[in-house]
Design a protein around this motif. Structure first.
Motif, PDB file in Angstrom:
ATOM      1  N   PHE A 135       0.842  -1.186   0.000  1.00  0.00           N
ATOM      2  CA  PHE A 135       0.000   0.000   0.000  1.00  0.00           C
ATOM      3  C   PHE A 135       0.885   1.247   0.000  1.00  0.00           C
ATOM      4  O   PHE A 135       2.016   1.229   0.506  1.00  0.00           O
ATOM      5  CB  PHE A 135      -0.921   0.038   1.225  1.00  0.00           C
ATOM      6  N   SER A 136       0.341   2.332  -0.554  1.00  0.00           N
ATOM      7  CA  SER A 136       1.002   3.628  -0.527  1.00  0.00           C
ATOM      8  C   SER A 136       0.108   4.599   0.229  1.00  0.00           C
ATOM      9  O   SER A 136      -1.086   4.728  -0.069  1.00  0.00           O
ATOM     10  CB  SER A 136       1.251   4.132  -1.946  1.00  0.00           C
ATOM     11  N   LEU A 137       0.689   5.277   1.227  1.00  0.00           N
ATOM     12  CA  LEU A 137      -0.043   6.231   2.045  1.00  0.00           C
ATOM     13  C   LEU A 137       0.619   7.601   1.861  1.00  0.00           C
ATOM     14  O   LEU A 137       1.700   7.853   2.404  1.00  0.00           O
ATOM     15  CB  LEU A 137      -0.023   5.799   3.509  1.00  0.00           C
ATOM     16  N   ASP A 138      -0.026   8.482   1.063  1.00  0.00           N
ATOM     17  CA  ASP A 138       0.544   9.780   0.724  1.00  0.00           C
ATOM     18  C   ASP A 138      -0.175  10.883   1.498  1.00  0.00           C
ATOM     19  O   ASP A 138      -1.413  10.931   1.523  1.00  0.00           O
ATOM     20  CB  ASP A 138       0.418  10.032  -0.782  1.00  0.00           C
ATOM     21  N   ARG A 139       0.613  11.758   2.054  1.00  0.00           N
ATOM     22  CA  ARG A 139       0.044  12.849   2.857  1.00  0.00           C
ATOM     23  C   ARG A 139      -0.536  13.930   1.943  1.00  0.00           C
ATOM     24  O   ARG A 139       0.093  14.380   0.986  1.00  0.00           O
ATOM     25  CB  ARG A 139       1.133  13.437   3.760  1.00  0.00           C
ATOM     26  N   LYS A 140      -1.763  14.372   2.259  1.00  0.00           N
ATOM     27  CA  LYS A 140      -2.437  15.429   1.525  1.00  0.00           C
ATOM     28  C   LYS A 140      -2.455  16.734   2.317  1.00  0.00           C
ATOM     29  O   LYS A 140      -2.068  17.777   1.826  1.00  0.00           O
ATOM     30  CB  LYS A 140      -3.867  14.993   1.191  1.00  0.00           C
ATOM     31  N   LEU A 173      -9.434   8.379   0.122  1.00  0.00           N
ATOM     32  CA  LEU A 173      -9.026   9.419   1.053  1.00  0.00           C
ATOM     33  C   LEU A 173      -9.362   8.996   2.483  1.00  0.00           C
ATOM     34  O   LEU A 173     -10.520   8.720   2.801  1.00  0.00           O
ATOM     35  CB  LEU A 173      -9.729  10.739   0.728  1.00  0.00           C
ATOM     36  N   VAL A 174      -8.346   8.908   3.328  1.00  0.00           N
ATOM     37  CA  VAL A 174      -8.531   8.526   4.728  1.00  0.00           C
ATOM     38  C   VAL A 174      -8.148   9.720   5.601  1.00  0.00           C
ATOM     39  O   VAL A 174      -7.192  10.443   5.305  1.00  0.00           O
ATOM     40  CB  VAL A 174      -7.696   7.288   5.101  1.00  0.00           C
ATOM     41  N   THR A 175      -8.908   9.921   6.656  1.00  0.00           N
ATOM     42  CA  THR A 175      -8.693  11.053   7.551  1.00  0.00           C
ATOM     43  C   THR A 175      -8.518  10.548   8.973  1.00  0.00           C
ATOM     44  O   THR A 175      -9.385   9.833   9.501  1.00  0.00           O
ATOM     45  CB  THR A 175      -9.872  12.034   7.479  1.00  0.00           C
ATOM     46  N   PHE A 176      -7.398  10.926   9.581  1.00  0.00           N
ATOM     47  CA  PHE A 176      -7.114  10.544  10.956  1.00  0.00           C
ATOM     48  C   PHE A 176      -7.353  11.751  11.859  1.00  0.00           C
ATOM     49  O   PHE A 176      -6.912  12.871  11.546  1.00  0.00           O
ATOM     50  CB  PHE A 176      -5.660  10.097  11.122  1.00  0.00           C
TER      51      PHE A 176
END
Length: 884
Positions: free
Chosen positions: A633-638, A721-724
């Motif tokens: 998986f790739s998790l890129d900061r927006k 799009l995931v939001t923490f």
């Protein structure tokens, strides 16, 4: 500095702490070792107290008083004390000896055998050992020095090899009892030198694992002269010293082919008739080590005769006779290892020497019984008459001792003797005799049942094809079910152990077992007040019955028993387990009951066990999570945004007396949240889609736990799009690992992906002026004064800290570089009191902290004054400003 009187009182405290077990706390004090070293220089403190202080330093210094970095300084101080008192032998001899031992112990304990301090210590001790010989005043000190040098040589072989000739000359002229110490030292040096030349001894390496770079020339003529001198003077050695010398000489012979083991013959012949157990052990060891090389056949028979005579010698102690028995048995095994028989001549002539007597202690009786057992060849299947009668008759004294004392220890010895006999004579007739023994013992002493069960379990492991295990277990079972009720109630715990083993065998009647269990359950209140121990023991037997015997013949009997226990038994846990077993009995087949109970008995959880009887139960391997080594998986900061939640604030007026305290109270009722947005996508080519994706962040202590995110389906072409939502506890930058679990096919996988990184800028917010009721400039000055004027605080605590950073740039250049990043934090001077060359920046940091920057130009440089009420943030601020 503590004086002698103070240390005498402190010694009393130390002795009390040793008695109560709190000595490590006392030696954990920072300066106790330093104070102890200071008082050793004093003449006013008596010698015995100084010796006691050295022993304490040696024994308890490792609890914290001595550090690895300071041990060389401590040893140097001890050496200085030794040199100060070395010439005063009249009253300081004991103190000097303890000094040498403490120095040696510290050097070895802290592995200081390759430095300069070791060379100094070794030189000082060698000077003591090489001082003039035959001086009575110094012989104890010289003896101690030799022992210390032996320790050095043992831990670092070869370190004293250059002093070998010096010690040999001193040894030749020494006429006191210190001769033994010099002899041990010289022999030790030569042994290590010979082994280092052979390169096959584990002791031929130094303390650091390096091979010795010293070569030793072992001239045969010189070695023979040295060994001859040693063997001529062994009479002056103590048993301990003799052992050490002989072991070293044995090593000589193994490494030097030109040397013969015949050097030990005079020693062995001289001590063959000794009554000292240590010296006799040495003779027997040499005979075993050099069998048929030293003693002739006739001399060896004399040695065996000596052993056999000592077995029943009335003047020898029980331990001495037990020792002789063990050596005699070893001789029998080494002579004929295949059949484990004593030599024929010994077995026929001295058989009755091994027959136990009534005065032999139990351990000696067991050792003699083992020897007596070896005198007979394995018995045939049919009764053999005299041999079997003699073997069983030899157990008579032990059997009577058990009956008259009821001792568990003696019973164990009797069972061990029976086991040795059956292991050798596993015939049917002999097993019947053993059955009679056990039946009588268990009927008279039910608390021997655990020993009896261990005994028959050993028999089964030794002779798995023999039916003796089942026969004895059936006999014990029959004896228990016919036991009177009062005895069954008194010894139920031991009887249930037999029932638990018997219930695992279909050959043993199960109906009588259930009847016995029903009696225990119906009278549980009378027997043991309805205890959990009794109820759980009954249920364990029932569980074994359901596994091994099924329900065809036991359905009604076991069902009635379980119904009674789940209804009337006193213990709640027992009632619950009875209800569970009753539900299984009435609603499941034998196969499913057996599968479930066997699974539960293998220490699995109940829900995993229950899943095995449900339709479509999962396979065991399908519940496993496979961890992947490479991320897919790739998790890129927006984007990441910080905000203060002020919904909990009320309009009530604060009771604080000043504006700053009112502001801080309002601030504490707010919470700060970081909203981080990331784009999640698949990167592996072979996976087109995955299901049940769970994103988990491993947070540090500075953050609250972040709630896991769940995605039902993720395709390769999608970017989700995931939001923490992150709630910080302290505004410290961190890097949080991210784990992703997902389902692909019918298997669950887990892998790590890009981490969630929080920088200093992510935590920054403008000053919360709406909580202070004033302007940004007023709040800036108020917080700056609160952080920097620590001396005005009544509570004595420092509320903040001030620091300075100088940047090699002009103020205009600094303004240009920080314009985009710091514009929202800039504090405008509305009163225009400050010079235009001064810039102010105020940042709020979650959850209640601040960072203030006051920047002005000085000598073409920018001086940044920083004030904060959270000092751990300063290194990160410094790194941030350096990168500008």
């Amino acid at each position: 500095m503590s004086g002698p009187a103070d240390w005498e009182r402190r010694l009393l405290t130390i002795r009390a702490n040793i008695a109560t077990g709190n000595i490590e706390k006392l030696f954990g004090e920072e300066y106790i070792v330093i104070d102890l070293l200071k008082v050793l220089y004093e003449d006013l403190l008596d010698v015995s107290s100084k010796v006691e202080l050295l022993v304490l330093l040696e024994s308890y210094g490792g609890y914290g008083g001595i550090q690895s970095s300071s041990v060389d300084q401590i040893i140097a101080s001890l050496l200085d004390v030794f040199h100060q008192y070395n010439g005063r032998m009249d009253s300081q001899s004991l103190f000097l000896e303890q000094l040498l031992m403490t120095i040696t112990t510290l050097l070895v304990q802290y592995d200081q055998l390759d430095g300069n301090i070791f060379k100094q210590s070794c030189e000082a001790i060698v000077n003591v050992a090489t001082s003039p010989s035959n001086v009575s005043d110094t012989k104890r000190l010289r003896s101690c020095a030799c022992q210390c040098l032996i320790q050095f040589e043992e831990w670092m072989p070869g370190c004293l090899l250059k002093e070998k000739e010096t010690f040999r000359r001193i040894m030749k002229v020494e006429r006191s009892d210190v001769y033994q110490d010099y002899l041990l030292l010289v022999v030790n040096l030569v042994e290590h030198a010979i082994c280092s030349n052979g390169n096959d001894s584990p002791s031929s390496s130094g303390a650091n694992g390096n091979k010795l770079d010293r070569q030793f020339s072992s001239d045969p003529q010189e070695m023979r002269q040295m060994v001859s001198m040693v063997m001529e003077n062994v009479a002056v050695l103590t048993p301990s010293g003799l052992w050490h010398v002989v072991l070293s000489l044995v090593n000589f012979i193994h490494h030097l082919p030109e040397m013969s083991a015949m050097i030990f013959k005079p020693l062995m012949l001289h001590h063959m008739a000794t009554m000292d157990i240590s010296t006799l052990h040495l003779v027997l060891y040499l005979q075993r080590e050099f069998e048929k090389e030293v003693l002739t056949e006739g001399e060896e028979k004399q040695l065996i005769q000596r052993l056999l005579t000592s077995i029943n010698h009335p003047s020898l102690s029980a331990a001495h006779r037990l020792f002789v028995c063990h050596w005699t048995r070893h001789h029998s095994l080494s002579c004929d290892e295949g059949t484990y028989l004593l030599p024929t001549a010994m077995a026929d002539k001295y058989r009755l020497c091994f027959f136990p007597s009534v005065f032999d202690p139990p351990d000696c009786q067991l050792a003699k019984l083992c020897l007596f057992n070896l005198c007979f060849s394995p018995l045939p299947e049919e009764p053999s008459g005299v041999a079997a009668a003699l073997l069983l008759g030899s157990l008579g004294y032990l059997h009577k001792l058990v009956w008259h004392t009821g001792s568990d220890r003696v019973a164990v010895i009797l069972f061990r003797a029976l086991f040795h006999m059956y292991q050798r004579h596993c015939s049917k007739s002999f097993s019947q005799d053993i059955n009679r023994f056990l039946r009588g013992l268990v009927s008279g002493f039910p608390y021997f049942i655990p020993h009896a069960l261990d005994f028959i379990e050993c028999l089964r492991n030794t002779t798995p094809d023999s039916p003796v295990y089942t026969e004895i277990l059936s006999l014990l079972h029959h004896q228990i079910v016919t036991t009177p009720e009062d005895q069954a109630a008194a010894y139920f715990y031991f009887y249930l152990q037999v029932m638990k083993s018997a219930s695992l065998h279909t050959e043993i009647d199960s109906k009588s077992t259930v009847k016995f269990l029903s009696y225990l359950a119906n009278h549980s209140l009378m027997i043991d007040d309805g205890s959990w121990l009794l109820g759980n023991g009954i249920l364990s037997v029932i569980q074994n019955l359901l596994i091994c015997h099924g329900t065809e013949d036991l359905y009604l009997a076991v069902g009635d028993l379980l119904f009674y226990m789940m209804t009337f038994y006193r213990d709640m846990d027992v009632r619950d387990k009875s209800l569970f077993l009753y539900a299984l009995l009435t609603s499941s087949t034998d196969e499913k009951i057996r599968g479930l109970l066997q699974t539960m008995s293998s220490a699995q959880s109940v829900h995993e066990a229950l899943s095995t009887i449900l339709p479509g139960a999962l396979d065991k391997n399908k519940g496993q999570i496979i961890v992947l080594d490479t991320p897919i998986f790739s998790l890129d900061r927006k984007d990441i945004k910080a905000e203060v939640d002020k919904t909990t604030l009320t309009e009530e007026k604060s009771e604080a007396g000043d504006a700053l305290e009112d502001y801080r109270q309002r601030l504490q009722r707010c919470s700060t949240l970081l909203t981080a947005s990331y784009s999640l996508s698949l990167t592996k080519d072979k996976l087109e889609e995955v299901f049940a994706v769970t994103v988990h962040i491993d947070t540090e202590d500075t953050l609250d736990k972040v709630k896991d995110l769940h995605i039902s389906r993720l395709e390769k072409k999608d970017c989700h799009l995931v939001t923490f939502t992150i709630s910080p506890r302290k505004p410290l930058p961190c890097c949080c690992p991210v784990w992703i679990e997902f389902l692909e096919g019918k298997q669950t996988y887990k892998c790590q992906t890009d981490a969630v990184t929080l920088t200093l800028e992510d935590f920054m917010l403008p000053l919360q002026t709406d909580l202070s009721g004033g302007g940004a400039n007023d709040l800036f000055d108020l917080i700056w004064q609160w952080c920097t004027n620590n001396k005005d605080h009544d509570d004595g605590n420092n509320h903040g800290i001030e620091s300075v950073k100088v940047l090699p740039m002009s103020l205009a250049e600094f303004t240009e570089k920080t314009e985009q990043k710091f514009q929202q934090y800039k504090v405008l001077d509305t009163d225009n009191k400050d010079s235009p060359s001064v810039l102010k920046f105020g940042m709020f940091l979650p959850t209640k902290y601040h960072l203030l920057l006051n920047c002005h130009e000085t000598n073409a440089n920018v001086c940044v004054s920083m004030a904060t009420d959270f000092y751990p943030i300063l290194p990160y601020v410094d790194a941030f400003l350096t990168k500008l």
